[in-house]
Design a protein around this motif. Structure first.
Motif, PDB file in Angstrom:
ATOM      1  N   GLU A 284       0.830  -1.206   0.000  1.00  0.00           N
ATOM      2  CA  GLU A 284       0.000   0.000   0.000  1.00  0.00           C
ATOM      3  C   GLU A 284       0.864   1.254   0.000  1.00  0.00           C
ATOM      4  N   ILE A 285       1.874   1.270   0.862  1.00  0.00           N
ATOM      5  CA  ILE A 285       2.766   2.427   0.917  1.00  0.00           C
ATOM      6  C   ILE A 285       3.630   2.503  -0.342  1.00  0.00           C
ATOM      7  N   ASP A 286       4.066   1.360  -0.845  1.00  0.00           N
ATOM      8  CA  ASP A 286       4.884   1.329  -2.060  1.00  0.00           C
ATOM      9  C   ASP A 286       4.121   1.928  -3.234  1.00  0.00           C
ATOM     10  N   SER A 287       2.826   1.603  -3.330  1.00  0.00           N
ATOM     11  CA  SER A 287       2.002   2.160  -4.395  1.00  0.00           C
ATOM     12  C   SER A 287       1.871   3.678  -4.255  1.00  0.00           C
ATOM     13  N   ALA A 288       1.708   4.143  -3.021  1.00  0.00           N
ATOM     14  CA  ALA A 288       1.624   5.588  -2.786  1.00  0.00           C
ATOM     15  C   ALA A 288       2.938   6.275  -3.135  1.00  0.00           C
ATOM     16  N   ASN A 289       4.045   5.612  -2.828  1.00  0.00           N
ATOM     17  CA  ASN A 289       5.359   6.149  -3.198  1.00  0.00           C
ATOM     18  C   ASN A 289       5.462   6.342  -4.708  1.00  0.00           C
ATOM     19  N   ASP A 290       5.047   5.319  -5.448  1.00  0.00           N
ATOM     20  CA  ASP A 290       5.142   5.385  -6.909  1.00  0.00           C
ATOM     21  C   ASP A 290       4.332   6.550  -7.469  1.00  0.00           C
ATOM     22  N   LYS A 291       3.172   6.814  -6.880  1.00  0.00           N
ATOM     23  CA  LYS A 291       2.350   7.939  -7.339  1.00  0.00           C
ATOM     24  C   LYS A 291       3.054   9.267  -7.079  1.00  0.00           C
ATOM     25  N   VAL A 292       3.746   9.348  -5.940  1.00  0.00           N
ATOM     26  CA  VAL A 292       4.504  10.556  -5.627  1.00  0.00           C
ATOM     27  C   VAL A 292       5.643  10.744  -6.623  1.00  0.00           C
ATOM     28  N   PHE A 293       6.373   9.651  -6.898  1.00  0.00           N
ATOM     29  CA  PHE A 293       7.505   9.730  -7.830  1.00  0.00           C
ATOM     30  C   PHE A 293       7.025  10.172  -9.217  1.00  0.00           C
ATOM     31  N   ARG A 294       5.929   9.566  -9.672  1.00  0.00           N
ATOM     32  CA  ARG A 294       5.425   9.907 -11.013  1.00  0.00           C
ATOM     33  C   ARG A 294       4.976  11.372 -11.071  1.00  0.00           C
ATOM     34  N   GLN A 295       4.324  11.834 -10.019  1.00  0.00           N
ATOM     35  CA  GLN A 295       3.821  13.207 -10.006  1.00  0.00           C
ATOM     36  C   GLN A 295       4.956  14.221 -10.020  1.00  0.00           C
ATOM     37  N   LEU A 296       5.948  14.026  -9.153  1.00  0.00           N
ATOM     38  CA  LEU A 296       7.042  14.991  -9.056  1.00  0.00           C
ATOM     39  C   LEU A 296       7.981  14.926 -10.258  1.00  0.00           C
ATOM     40  N   ARG A 297       7.990  13.787 -10.948  1.00  0.00           N
ATOM     41  CA  ARG A 297       8.875  13.644 -12.106  1.00  0.00           C
ATOM     42  C   ARG A 297       8.139  13.827 -13.431  1.00  0.00           C
ATOM     43  N   ALA A 298       6.900  14.262 -13.362  1.00  0.00           N
ATOM     44  CA  ALA A 298       6.136  14.507 -14.579  1.00  0.00           C
ATOM     45  C   ALA A 298       6.775  15.647 -15.370  1.00  0.00           C
ATOM     46  N   VAL A 299       6.456  15.696 -16.656  1.00  0.00           N
ATOM     47  CA  VAL A 299       7.001  16.761 -17.498  1.00  0.00           C
ATOM     48  C   VAL A 299       6.591  18.129 -16.954  1.00  0.00           C
ATOM     49  N   ASN A 300       5.320  18.241 -16.561  1.00  0.00           N
ATOM     50  CA  ASN A 300       4.823  19.489 -15.995  1.00  0.00           C
ATOM     51  C   ASN A 300       4.124  19.207 -14.662  1.00  0.00           C
ATOM     52  N   PRO A 301       4.882  18.986 -13.605  1.00  0.00           N
ATOM     53  CA  PRO A 301       4.263  18.691 -12.304  1.00  0.00           C
ATOM     54  C   PRO A 301       3.522  19.917 -11.766  1.00  0.00           C
ATOM     55  N   THR A 302       2.451  19.670 -11.045  1.00  0.00           N
ATOM     56  CA  THR A 302       1.675  20.767 -10.467  1.00  0.00           C
ATOM     57  C   THR A 302       1.818  20.765  -8.947  1.00  0.00           C
ATOM     58  N   ILE A 303       1.661  21.933  -8.366  1.00  0.00           N
ATOM     59  CA  ILE A 303       1.760  22.043  -6.906  1.00  0.00           C
ATOM     60  C   ILE A 303       0.599  21.310  -6.243  1.00  0.00           C
ATOM     61  N   ASP A 304      -0.608  21.498  -6.748  1.00  0.00           N
ATOM     62  CA  ASP A 304      -1.780  20.844  -6.152  1.00  0.00           C
ATOM     63  C   ASP A 304      -1.682  19.324  -6.255  1.00  0.00           C
ATOM     64  N   GLY A 305      -1.299  18.825  -7.422  1.00  0.00           N
ATOM     65  CA  GLY A 305      -1.182  17.385  -7.608  1.00  0.00           C
ATOM     66  C   GLY A 305      -0.097  16.788  -6.729  1.00  0.00           C
ATOM     67  N   SER A 306       1.044  17.480  -6.641  1.00  0.00           N
ATOM     68  CA  SER A 306       2.149  16.990  -5.817  1.00  0.00           C
ATOM     69  C   SER A 306       1.775  17.017  -4.339  1.00  0.00           C
ATOM     70  N   ARG A 307       1.096  18.087  -3.923  1.00  0.00           N
ATOM     71  CA  ARG A 307       0.673  18.184  -2.530  1.00  0.00           C
ATOM     72  C   ARG A 307      -0.300  17.060  -2.177  1.00  0.00           C
ATOM     73  N   SER A 308      -1.216  16.778  -3.071  1.00  0.00           N
ATOM     74  CA  SER A 308      -2.234  15.752  -2.823  1.00  0.00           C
ATOM     75  C   SER A 308      -1.620  14.373  -2.595  1.00  0.00           C
ATOM     76  N   VAL A 309      -0.707  13.939  -3.484  1.00  0.00           N
ATOM     77  CA  VAL A 309      -0.130  12.594  -3.355  1.00  0.00           C
ATOM     78  C   VAL A 309       0.797  12.506  -2.149  1.00  0.00           C
ATOM     79  N   LEU A 310       1.478  13.596  -1.827  1.00  0.00           N
ATOM     80  CA  LEU A 310       2.365  13.592  -0.651  1.00  0.00           C
ATOM     81  C   LEU A 310       1.555  13.518   0.646  1.00  0.00           C
ATOM     82  N   GLU A 311       0.429  14.211   0.697  1.00  0.00           N
ATOM     83  CA  GLU A 311      -0.410  14.159   1.894  1.00  0.00           C
ATOM     84  C   GLU A 311      -0.990  12.764   2.102  1.00  0.00           C
ATOM     85  N   ILE A 312      -1.357  12.101   1.009  1.00  0.00           N
ATOM     86  CA  ILE A 312      -1.859  10.726   1.104  1.00  0.00           C
ATOM     87  C   ILE A 312      -0.758   9.804   1.626  1.00  0.00           C
ATOM     88  N   LEU A 313       0.454   9.988   1.108  1.00  0.00           N
ATOM     89  CA  LEU A 313       1.582   9.160   1.546  1.00  0.00           C
ATOM     90  C   LEU A 313       1.861   9.377   3.040  1.00  0.00           C
TER      91      LEU A 313
END
Length: 318
Positions: A284-313
């Motif tokens: 469960e945590i590993d999956s949340a980690n992957d979502k964080v990695f994908r969001q922050l490493r996206a071509v155009n990462p967003t503050i709201d999207g990055s904040r959301s996945v980090l808060e879930i993690l």
């Protein structure tokens, strides 16, 4: 990688699954063509069998390599040395008249996890045990190596089969079709399975021993929620995630991207120690980690999207 990261299929399962697919491909190929010699691949059906073998070899190599390096906590350098050792053994066996076709395929299969381990060792930062060359430089090194080899063979014609070599190839194919070749294959495969299972069992025993030593008992006086996880003390991971969230809130997405790399490295290193404690919670945590990695490493990462996945993690780590 998709099976492991998105569907959360254990590396042990994917390794066994792709081993069966590869073995099945070889069996069907041999049943219809009576040889697996690389020199006999000159018909459409044999090419189909060959490329299926390549596909499953790559998948198996990735799964097995990740299982050794991450799942069993051996690391990329140690995994690479182990694979090189097996390649040397089979190369010596080939010189000592081990079935040529068997030797070729064994070494061919092993080049996949070797290449992955070498690539990770070259590209990973020095603080993670690598040389810190980065993915781009490492890619250029490999591409340059490929181009150099192709150019060398094109100029020297070293790979061209001369007429006098045809008899050697015929003998190789003949060797592949006789009973001794089949017997050698059966013996080597059985030995590899025994060695693999024994090594896996011994490493798991070591990891369980380490886990028992480092696992402190949970007491009622514990005030850190991260320490009450069934996985043990996750406070170090939480610190990195919180640092990354602070950078995101400050608008520093570039800094958060750099900081989150520490989480990826530490989490992968801890997999062998943490996962046996509670596989479901770890996944469960590993999956949340992957979502964080994908969001922050996206071509155009967003503050709201990055904040959301980090808060879930962070909630999961708590």
């Amino acid at each position: 990688d998709n099976l492991t990261d998105k569907i959360v299929v254990p590396l042990e399962t994917s390794t066994i699954f792709f081993s069966i697919l590869l073995a099945t491909t070889f069996i069907i190929w041999y049943y219809y063509e009576k040889t697996l010699s690389i020199h006999s691949v000159f018909t459409k059906r044999r090419e189909i069998f060959y490329w299926l073998s390549v596909l499953f070899t790559f998948a198996l190599g990735t799964a097995a390599g990740d299982l050794m390096a991450e799942g069993l906590g051996l690391g990329y350098a140690v995994t690479g040395f182990i694979i090189v050792g097996f390649i040397v053994i089979f190369a010596i066996g080939w010189k000592l008249k081990l079935n040529h076709v068997l030797s070729f395929w064994l070494i061919y299969i092993l080049t996949r996890p070797l290449g992955a381990s070498l690539g990770d060792y070259l590209s990973q930062p020095a603080k993670y045990g690598g040389l810190g060359l980065g993915a781009t430089t490492t890619s250029f090194i490999f591409v340059g190596g490929i181009l150099a080899i192709v150019a060398y063979l094109s100029i020297t014609k070293k790979d061209v089969i001369e007429k006098e070599q045809n008899e050697e190839i015929k003998e190789e194919i003949k060797q592949d079709t006789n009973r001794s070749g089949i017997l050698q294959t059966a013996i080597v495969v059985i030995l590899l399975v025994v060695v693999g299972l024994t090594g896996y069992h011994m490493r798991q025993s070591q990891l369980r021993a380490v886990t028992n030593i480092v696992s402190a008992p949970i007491t009622s006086s514990s005030t850190n929620p991260a320490q009450q996880s069934t996985l043990g003390d996750l406070s170090d991971f939480r610190t990195i995630a919180q640092d990354s969230l602070n950078m995101v809130n400050a608008g520093n997405l570039a800094g958060a991207k750099i900081r989150i790399a520490d989480l990826e490295y530490e989490w992968d290193n801890a997999e062998a120690r943490l996962k046996p404690k509670d596989p479901n919670k770890w996944a469960e945590i590993d999956s949340a980690n992957d979502k964080v990695f994908r969001q922050l490493r996206a071509v155009n990462p967003t503050i709201d999207g990055s904040r959301s996945v980090l808060e879930i993690l962070l909630k999961l780590l708590d």
